[in-house]
Design an enzyme around this catalytic site. Structure first.
Site, PDB file in Angstrom:
ATOM      1  N   GLU A  63      80.322  24.986  28.915  1.00 10.90           N
ATOM      2  CA  GLU A  63      79.098  25.752  28.712  1.00 10.90           C
ATOM      3  C   GLU A  63      78.092  24.865  27.986  1.00 10.90           C
ATOM      4  OE1 GLU A  63      79.329  29.700  27.128  1.00 10.90           O
ATOM      5  OE2 GLU A  63      80.987  30.251  28.435  1.00 10.90           O
ATOM      6  N   HIS A  83      77.264  30.003  32.038  1.00  9.19           N
ATOM      7  CA  HIS A  83      78.582  30.569  32.367  1.00  9.19           C
ATOM      8  C   HIS A  83      79.078  29.806  33.600  1.00  9.19           C
ATOM      9  CE1 HIS A  83      78.047  34.869  30.484  1.00  9.19           C
ATOM     10  NE2 HIS A  83      78.164  33.927  29.564  1.00  9.19           N
TER      11      HIS A  83
END
Length: 121
Positions: free
Chosen positions: A7, A68
């Protein structure tokens, strides 16, 4: 996206016009989470430095962003549990399947989807 499969995260600079956040710049901040493939934590020292730089220029922090790589298109349960900035935008870039970018304002209790304007004056 640079940083994948971990991430990525950072701070959004801009302003607000009514209910719309206007993002003028995105400032990357290192993800120092213990599990960066599924979590993000902005490096606290770098976060403070970026926020101070933005404010010294007379601009405002309007929110934060993170990706994500394999997660949902909206805020996860972890995102909701760790959200700490009421009134700020949280932009999520979901990369699994068809890429998606969305923004949610944290009310202090929950996320509400919102419209964000990027660039321009």
């Amino acid at each position: 996206m640079a940083g994948a499969p971990e991430e990525i995260c950072g701070i959004l600079e801009g302003g607000r016009e009514g209910d719309t956040a206007q993002v003028q710049a995105a400032h990357p901040v290192e993800n120092v989470a213990e599990q960066p493939r599924t979590r993000y934590t902005l490096d606290p020292e770098a976060q403070l430095d970026v926020m101070e730089e933005i404010e010294e220029r007379g601009a405002s922090v309007v929110g934060f962003y993170h990706s994500h790589p394999d997660g949902p298109t909206g805020p996860s349960a972890t995102d909701e549990a760790q959200a700490t900035w009421p009134g700020y935008s949280y932009v999520i870039v979901a990369l699994a399947g068809r890429p998606f970018v969305g923004s949610w304002k944290w009310t202090g209790d929950r996320f509400e989807q919102e419209v964000v304007s990027v660039g321009g004056d």
